[in-house]
Write a protein that holds these residues in place. Sequence first.
Motif, PDB file in Angstrom:
ATOM      1  N   LEU A 186       1.008   5.315   0.645  1.00 15.97           N
ATOM      2  CA  LEU A 186       0.246   6.423   1.208  1.00 15.97           C
ATOM      3  C   LEU A 186       1.091   7.677   1.223  1.00 15.97           C
TER       4      LEU A 186
ATOM      5  N   GLU B  55      -7.901   7.917   0.249  1.00 12.75           N
ATOM      6  CA  GLU B  55      -6.807   6.979  -0.064  1.00 12.75           C
ATOM      7  C   GLU B  55      -7.284   5.540   0.151  1.00 12.75           C
TER       8      GLU B  55
ATOM      9  N   THR C 193       6.434   9.207   0.692  1.00 17.29           N
ATOM     10  CA  THR C 193       5.494   8.116   0.428  1.00 17.29           C
ATOM     11  C   THR C 193       5.767   7.012   1.443  1.00 17.29           C
TER      12      THR C 193
ATOM     13  N   ASN D 128       0.869  -1.178   0.000  1.00 16.67           N
ATOM     14  CA  ASN D 128       0.000   0.000   0.000  1.00 16.67           C
ATOM     15  C   ASN D 128       0.898   1.217   0.000  1.00 16.67           C
TER      16      ASN D 128
END
Lengths: 267, 357
Positions: free
Chosen positions: B246, B321, B278, B244
Amino acid sequence: MADRSFSVSRIPGFAAVAILAFVILYLPIFTLVIYAFNASKSIAVWEGFSLQWFEAAWANRQVKEATLRSLIIASSASVIATTVATMAALGTTRRAAFKGQTFVYVMINQPLMVPEIVTAVALLIFFASIKVATGYQGLGYLIAAHSAFCVPFAYLPIRARLEGMDLSLETAAADLYATPWRTFRRVTLPLLLPGIIAGAMLAFVISLDDVVITEFVKSGGQDTLPTYMLGQLRRAITPEVNAISTALLVLTVLLLSAFFLLTRKKE
Amino acid sequence: MNDIAVEARNAVKTFGQGDHAVRALDDVSVTIRKGEFFTLLGPSGCGKTTLLRLIAGFEMPTGGQILLDGADITDLPPNKRPVNTVFQSYALFPHLTVAENVGFGLEMLNRPKAEVRQTTERMLALVKLEALAGRKTSQLSGGQQQRVALARALAPQPKVLLLDEPLSALDLKLRKEMQTELKRLQHETGITFIFVTHDQEEALTMSDRIGVMSAGKIQQIGSPRDIYTRPVNRFVASFIGESNFLPATIVQGAARLGSGHSLAVEGLTPVDEGRKVTLAVRPEQVRLTAEDEADTIRATVRDLVYFGTDTHCHLMLSDGEEVVARLQSPASGDAGLSEGQIVGLRLAPGAVQVLGD
């Protein structure tokens, strides 16, 4: 008949056309072979079975000499042409693609592109000046000319075989400590051999069969079998020509069958 | 220094010329230790096979050097390098028998006949193909051909064995078998293996160290655990396993998400303050709790995908998100969640990685 997909064989008249094509191809040859065994002097009227024309051809000194000459030229030319063609095929396939590749292919195949009669006249003039300069009159000219026009016939099957051979085999041999020469001897050559034999046989048959270039290049008393037969036809035609042709046909069929058996075993 | 088997120094390889030139290798430096199982991992066209071919000597580098045992071998042809290759296509000699294939390298090294025969027998025993010594290679199955290729490359006892995607042509079951087999062979022979693959699972399970490549450059070198748990950039994090991503801003030594939550992250310095970064989090490191539990991030369940051993739960944070959580499936197979449900989401501190650019 469960398969309903397209098949040429279901087009009406397929069988008839196929049979007709084979008749047109083989009937003349069949007739020629039949009349080689004719008892009379005619090549059109059958008068019984006889081997006399084979005997006559066998006893004919000129036929024997021409046959021997043909075989000498064809063997020499096929060996030379096959060697050259093998090197040319290796040179054009065992490397990265290069600029002007197609041009080089065309250059190598020149005898397939240029009309044979043009080459014949060119060789006649070219060799004439060499003959004057050196005084040499032998079979060398015919062997040289035949070697040259046989190259593409040997080149095509050899190149086709090489293109079907994975280059990684030679890479693997080099990886396993083989020098370039030993790689060629142990890997490339054995795998290429069927292609080389095919090329050599094709070259041999093409040389054996040639009339046009031979007729222009040969000196007096250098008749090959085909030019001798052509000379005979200008006079009275007898089944002796049929007999010689039949013998040539048998030789060619034997050579080709031997080749197919040889290569099939390899696979 | 003498525990280094192979070294590439600033290796550059370009193919083609002028405007069409392609830089397959862009200034690559890597050292491979003696006796290790080193994997070059990357997507096709990343330069991994080119690097392997430079070490084997099949290609000459445009720039840089290749060293073997400390000696510069950049200009040596392949037949003079004590390095052997297992080819992707196996490249077995079709006109030779299995035994002749295996003995080929020793024969080319002009070893005595008795030695060639003995070593060939030993190698065939090593790969369990004694019974097929007299066969032509075309009569073998894919797995058997693979073993012959291995035995052939190992027979001359190379200093380094190069393997170019050797398992890619095998079906899944055989591939698993050969993975174990390769590890066993490497242990038994003690030879340095350099293995090229695009299969991340293969790389993770087999390697001592992995070099991840992309666009002609080495992105990261490390143990499988390093690469998986501490990827240095987005490419590595997404190519090996799933991640993932973010966006966050560093505020007071923590990473603040768009949703306003702060996450503790490691390895920050004061100069990072205020930087936009990130974050990468593995789906299996995302835990779900009740929505009202303290210290959790509120999220909405958008989708549930059942994978058998686990269930992927797609979640949306308040700022839009997306986060995927991988939940181990319970015995009933029902994760007890439904679409639209509000849950709490918790990320363990060690599980959050700040990625470089």
